[in-house]
Design a protein around this motif. Structure first.
Motif, PDB file in Angstrom:
ATOM      1  N   CYS A  49       0.838  -1.326   0.095  1.00 33.55           N
ATOM      2  CA  CYS A  49      -0.002   0.018   0.103  1.00 33.55           C
ATOM      3  C   CYS A  49       0.733   1.322   0.093  1.00 33.55           C
ATOM      4  CB  CYS A  49      -1.042   0.004   1.293  1.00 33.55           C
ATOM      5  SG  CYS A  49      -2.308  -1.033   1.233  1.00 33.55           S
ATOM      6  N   LEU A  50       1.964   1.141   0.575  1.00 30.87           N
ATOM      7  CA  LEU A  50       2.938   2.266   0.688  1.00 30.87           C
ATOM      8  C   LEU A  50       3.616   2.707  -0.755  1.00 30.87           C
ATOM      9  CD1 LEU A  50       4.649   2.014   4.213  1.00 30.87           C
ATOM     10  CD2 LEU A  50       3.413   3.981   3.393  1.00 30.87           C
ATOM     11  N   ILE A  51       3.961   1.393  -1.433  1.00 33.50           N
ATOM     12  CA  ILE A  51       4.534   1.899  -2.561  1.00 33.50           C
ATOM     13  C   ILE A  51       3.259   2.161  -3.489  1.00 33.50           C
ATOM     14  CG2 ILE A  51       5.210   0.431  -4.845  1.00 33.50           C
ATOM     15  CD1 ILE A  51       6.461  -1.467  -2.651  1.00 33.50           C
ATOM     16  N   ILE A  52       2.038   1.725  -3.401  1.00 35.70           N
ATOM     17  CA  ILE A  52       1.073   2.288  -4.367  1.00 35.70           C
ATOM     18  C   ILE A  52       1.036   3.870  -4.072  1.00 35.70           C
ATOM     19  CG2 ILE A  52      -1.173   2.239  -4.933  1.00 35.70           C
ATOM     20  CD1 ILE A  52      -1.185  -0.800  -4.313  1.00 35.70           C
ATOM     21  N   LEU A  53       0.918   4.144  -2.960  1.00 34.34           N
ATOM     22  CA  LEU A  53       0.609   5.569  -2.389  1.00 34.34           C
ATOM     23  C   LEU A  53       1.801   6.369  -2.891  1.00 34.34           C
ATOM     24  CD1 LEU A  53      -0.949   7.553  -0.706  1.00 34.34           C
ATOM     25  CD2 LEU A  53       0.403   6.914   1.316  1.00 34.34           C
ATOM     26  N   ILE A  54       3.103   6.207  -2.729  1.00 32.02           N
ATOM     27  CA  ILE A  54       4.210   7.056  -3.176  1.00 32.02           C
ATOM     28  C   ILE A  54       4.362   7.215  -4.585  1.00 32.02           C
ATOM     29  CG2 ILE A  54       5.290   6.769  -0.911  1.00 32.02           C
ATOM     30  CD1 ILE A  54       7.229   5.054  -2.019  1.00 32.02           C
ATOM     31  N   THR A  55       4.105   6.054  -5.114  1.00 34.85           N
ATOM     32  CA  THR A  55       4.097   6.037  -6.848  1.00 34.85           C
ATOM     33  C   THR A  55       3.131   6.834  -7.335  1.00 34.85           C
ATOM     34  OG1 THR A  55       2.985   3.913  -6.882  1.00 34.85           O
ATOM     35  CG2 THR A  55       5.543   3.726  -6.969  1.00 34.85           C
ATOM     36  N   ARG A  56       1.894   7.095  -6.569  1.00 40.21           N
ATOM     37  CA  ARG A  56       0.790   7.753  -7.134  1.00 40.21           C
ATOM     38  C   ARG A  56       1.113   9.365  -6.832  1.00 40.21           C
ATOM     39  NH1 ARG A  56      -3.041   6.724 -10.707  1.00 40.21           N
ATOM     40  NH2 ARG A  56      -4.615   7.969  -9.537  1.00 40.21           N
ATOM     41  N   LEU A  57       1.515   9.539  -5.714  1.00 40.03           N
ATOM     42  CA  LEU A  57       1.929  11.173  -4.961  1.00 40.03           C
ATOM     43  C   LEU A  57       3.104  11.739  -5.577  1.00 40.03           C
ATOM     44  CD1 LEU A  57       0.243  10.409  -1.598  1.00 40.03           C
ATOM     45  CD2 LEU A  57      -0.905  11.363  -3.624  1.00 40.03           C
ATOM     46  N   ASP A  58       4.123  11.208  -5.741  1.00 39.52           N
ATOM     47  CA  ASP A  58       5.302  11.789  -5.688  1.00 39.52           C
ATOM     48  C   ASP A  58       5.665  11.833  -7.203  1.00 39.52           C
ATOM     49  OD1 ASP A  58       8.467  12.099  -5.961  1.00 39.52           O
ATOM     50  OD2 ASP A  58       8.195  11.914  -4.004  1.00 39.52           O
TER      51      ASP A  58
END
Length: 322
Positions: A49-58
């Motif tokens: 979930c962290l990987i999905i979140l940061i790849t979407r936001l950064d």
């Protein structure tokens, strides 16, 4: 004699429920297994979930490589959620019954997602190959449209194949027992319960495995062989060591996933044993999904930097709100 045959046939046709024995043969370890699987499941969910979140936001991670990583993380969440919650449910409630339909659905989703993972790993290795071996053409070759097509194809390719295979397997009649000596509904333990000759079904499994696992594995090996050849031409020893470290980690996960799966599905039914099947299954259902976020993402400096940025932004937001 005719009456006995009729009764047997009637009993076969009315089998509507299986029993997943799971780890019933380890009664003293149920608490440890429950805690272990719970922790692993949480690690897999949180890290992906962290990987999905940061790849979407950064903004710095809006690249093809991280687009495929986000897809891979989403796939991993779905993949482990097909088996691990059921394992925990069986341990916690000690209710090991599973209906014929639920068993078929679990097997179908597990096989579909496993097939999708095989092809997505091949796509990711192709992405690495283009980035390392043809860096000047990388933006042109791996354009957004091409990335979307490759990712969509990886997600969809397993659906018709594995729905067909699941229907084919569950069209059999089961008479040997209704006890599945495994922790989820998988092909080898299901075939053991089938009546009569299962050679045709075993051959169909071999053919499907060769298409959905062996072919992508060959593509992965081909990509990495060319990547390694390119790495050997790098001028500095430091650059070669760094590239080899990344490639060796990726290859280790790929070999564990493909290797354990291939051994499980390509062995003849007579060579299957419950203990070996469970051990091999643990590798491609739980062990590799647990290490994948670390190997593919969290060792990446750009991902770590994006994660730190996200954490510090959250901290600053909390402090400013106070």
């Amino acid at each position: 004699m005719k009456h006995e045959e009729y009764v047997a046939e009637t009993n076969i046709s009315t089998v509507m429920q299986f029993v997943l024995l799971g780890f019933e043969d380890l009664p003293k370890l149920q608490g440890i297994l429950s805690a272990l699987f719970s922790i692993i499941y949480m690690i897999i969910l949180i890290s992906n979930c962290l990987i999905i979140l940061i790849t979407r936001l950064d903004p710095t991670l809006q690249k093809p490589m991280y687009f495929f990583l986000a897809n891979f993380s989403s796939l991993e969440i779905c993949y482990v959620s097909v088996t691990v919650p059921r394992i925990l449910f069986n341990i916690w409630t000690r209710d090991r019954n599973i209906s014929l339909l639920a068993c078929a659905v679990q097997m179908c989703f597990f096989l579909m997602l496993g097939t999708n993972e095989c092809f997505l790993l091949a796509v990711m290795s192709y992405d690495h190959y283009v980035a390392i071996c043809n860096p000047l053409h990388y933006p042109l070759v791996m354009n957004p449209r091409k990335c979307t097509q490759l990712a969509t194809g990886s997600w969809l390719i397993g659906i018709p194949i594995q729905i067909g295979q699941t229907c084919w397997i569950f069209s059999m009649k089961f008479c040997n027992s209704n006890k599945i000596d495994h922790f989820f509904c998988d092909i080898p333990p299901i075939l053991k319960l089938a009546c009569g000759d299962t050679l045709g079904h075993e051959l169909s499994v071999y053919v499907v495995v060769m298409v959905v696992a062996a072919l992508p594995f060959i593509l992965v090996l081909t990509s990495y062989s060319k990547i390694i050849t390119t790495i050997l031409r790098l001028p500095t020893a430091k650059g070669r060591a760094k590239a080899f470290s990344t490639c060796s980690s990726h290859l280790l996960v790929v070999v564990l996933f493909y290797g354990s799966g291939a051994i499980t599905y390509l062995r003849p039914k007579s060579m299957h044993s419950p203990g070996t099947d469970k051990l091999l299954s643990l590798f491609y259902t739980i062990v590799t999904p647990m290490f994948n976020p670390l190997i593919y993402s969290l060792r990446n400096k750009e991902v770590i930097a994006a994660l730190r940025k996200l954490i510090f932004q959250k901290q600053d937001h909390v402090l400013s709100s106070k």
